[in-house]
Design an enzyme around this catalytic site. Structure first.
Site, PDB file in Angstrom:
ATOM      1  N   GLU A   1      -1.785   0.261 -21.014  1.00 31.00           N
ATOM      2  CA  GLU A   1      -1.125   1.214 -21.969  1.00 31.00           C
ATOM      3  C   GLU A   1      -1.652   2.787 -21.774  1.00 31.00           C
ATOM      4  OE1 GLU A   1      -1.723  -0.541 -25.734  1.00 31.00           O
ATOM      5  OE2 GLU A   1      -0.157  -1.893 -25.520  1.00 31.00           O
TER       6      GLU A   1
ATOM      7  N   GLU B   1       1.881  -8.549 -22.910  1.00 27.98           N
ATOM      8  CA  GLU B   1       1.571  -8.636 -24.351  1.00 27.98           C
ATOM      9  C   GLU B   1       2.568  -9.141 -25.194  1.00 27.98           C
ATOM     10  OE1 GLU B   1      -1.216  -5.819 -25.827  1.00 27.98           O
ATOM     11  OE2 GLU B   1      -2.571  -5.644 -23.998  1.00 27.98           O
TER      12      GLU B   1
END
Length: 425
Positions: free
Chosen positions: A191, A298
């Site tokens: 991320e 995720e």
């Protein structure tokens, strides 16, 4: 050129014949995340991330971290996950476990536990993705990077070279003897935030340089998959990246994180709205997966929805009508209708991630409420086996026999990818 074409096709066929990834993230273990819980936070209520936790614990930090590492995730946990049908673990780790900075408050030693977990995975028949989840300076300013607040990874000139050095060390070690039979993936960074096009350009250059460094550092397992996160931009923006770095289909994967709880638009959806949105992800995941393996690295069962006594659903986190329950209530007390509502949402996501992508990693193996995979299995809102469907066909296709369907999907994937490659020559 013709030889390269057939070599690339063979690589695609080899990759596509593999089983889809059905994985979980080992959250809050080697990088702390307070919202996921754990006894370590009891004595430091004002700490917010691993950086401030270690600062608050002071001289007690090494013992506290060792205790957390020894208890939050164990061989018994791995065996239980394997019994539930999980085949791969995505294990986040911070830079300080690999190349510590003496001025940081972090406790070192987490890499020893990662190595131990790889051994547990081997004994249980699982594979592992090693995920660099925290970079020096923080790549996103979130607690999941180890230090919330300012993200300076992209702006401090020393951070990216240090990160590439760490990637080289990880690639050399985990593609080598003693690990190469278990570790199948290495994620270059979790991320990295992209506030503007300049940030995307910096991240893209880092990925290019880190990919080359990782490839050069590989030892026994030259086929270790290198993973890039989408950096919160459109998946289609990465379609040209394999060609940029000279990666064949099985050498590079794209990780996308798909949640429906963090935006106002998502929190206005009712139960069916969440399922429709989950199904619509096939329109982006599928085309991306034709170019490079795309995985939901995720995702979760969490959604902010309530169900009324008559079975109708509304958005929200609380309700006042008699018999109404919300997904934010303790799942142990959910009615069968609420369990089925969440299971339908879970199954829709699983269908898309397997039917249109390369698989998934649920966040997380344990945690609060509907973020807890193991509780989900035990309470019935995660299917068992993972290929079972109480609500088949929600997204316009079914996976009734996962072995047969996997083969069918793989053949279909071959045809789509083959057409794309033919257009290149």
């Amino acid at each position: 050129m013709l030889n390269l074409f057939f070599f690339t096709l063979l690589a695609i066929f080899a990759f596509a014949s593999a089983d889809p990834i059905r994985g979980v993230n080992v959250g809050n273990w080697l990088i702390l995340e307070k919202w996921l819980g754990g006894d370590i936070w009891n004595s430091i209520p004002n700490a917010s991330d691993e950086w401030t936790a270690c600062e608050a614990l002071g001289e007690n930090a090494p013992a506290a971290m060792q205790n957390h590492w020894s208890t939050w995730f164990t061989q018994d946990t791995v065996n239980q996950l394997a019994s539930y049908g999980i085949n791969t673990l995505r294990i986040p780790i911070g830079y300080w476990a690999i190349q510590p900075n003496a001025s940081d408050p972090y406790v070192t030693g987490a890499q020893d536990y990662l190595d131990q977990a790889i051994g547990w995975a081997r004994s249980a028949g699982l594979k592992v993705w090693v995920d660099l989840h925290g970079a020096p300076g923080s790549q996103n300013g979130y607690d999941n990077s180890g230090h919330s607040g300012t993200a300076s990874w992209q702006t401090d000139s020393s951070n990216i070279p240090t990160t590439i050095s760490i990637i080289e060390q990880l690639a050399a070690k985990y593609s080598g003897s003693g690990f190469s039979d278990v570790v199948t993936g290495l994620e270059l960074l979790n991320e990295p935030i992209s506030w503007d096009p300049q940030d995307v350009a910096i991240t893209r250059q880092y990925y290019s340089d880190a990919y080359a460094a990782a490839q050069a550092a590989l030892t026994d397992n030259k086929d270790l998959t290198i993973i890039i996160h989408d950096s919160f931009v459109d998946l289609s923006d990465w379609a040209d990246f394999p060609a940029q770095v000279g990666a064949s289909y099985n050498q590079l994967s794209l990780d996308t994180h798909i949640y429906q709880v963090f935006s106002d638009a998502d929190n206005e959806l009712n139960g069916s709205g969440h399922i429709v949105k989950a199904c619509n992800f096939q329109n982006t995941v599928g085309p991306s997966n034709e170019v490079l393996p795309t995985i939901a690295g995720e995702w979760t069962a969490a959604e902010n929805v309530c169900i009324n006594a008559d079975g109708s659903t509304i958005n929200g986190t609380s309700c006042s009508s008699e018999g109404c329950q919300c997904t934010t209530d303790d799942p142990a007390n959910w009615s069968s209708d609420l369990v089925n509502l969440v299971r339908g949402y879970v199954e829709a996501q699983m269908d898309v991630f397997e039917g249109n992508g390369t698989g998934y990693f649920f966040w997380a193996h344990t945690g609060p409420g509907s973020w807890n995979f193991m509780s989900g299995v035990q309470q019935g809102w995660i299917p068992q086996p993972l290929t079972a469907r109480a609500f088949p066909g929600q997204c316009g296709f079914t996976l009734p026999d996962i072995t047969a369907i996997d083969a069918s999907k793989r053949k279909h994937k071959h045809r789509r990818v083959k057409r794309g490659l033919l257009g290149m020559f």
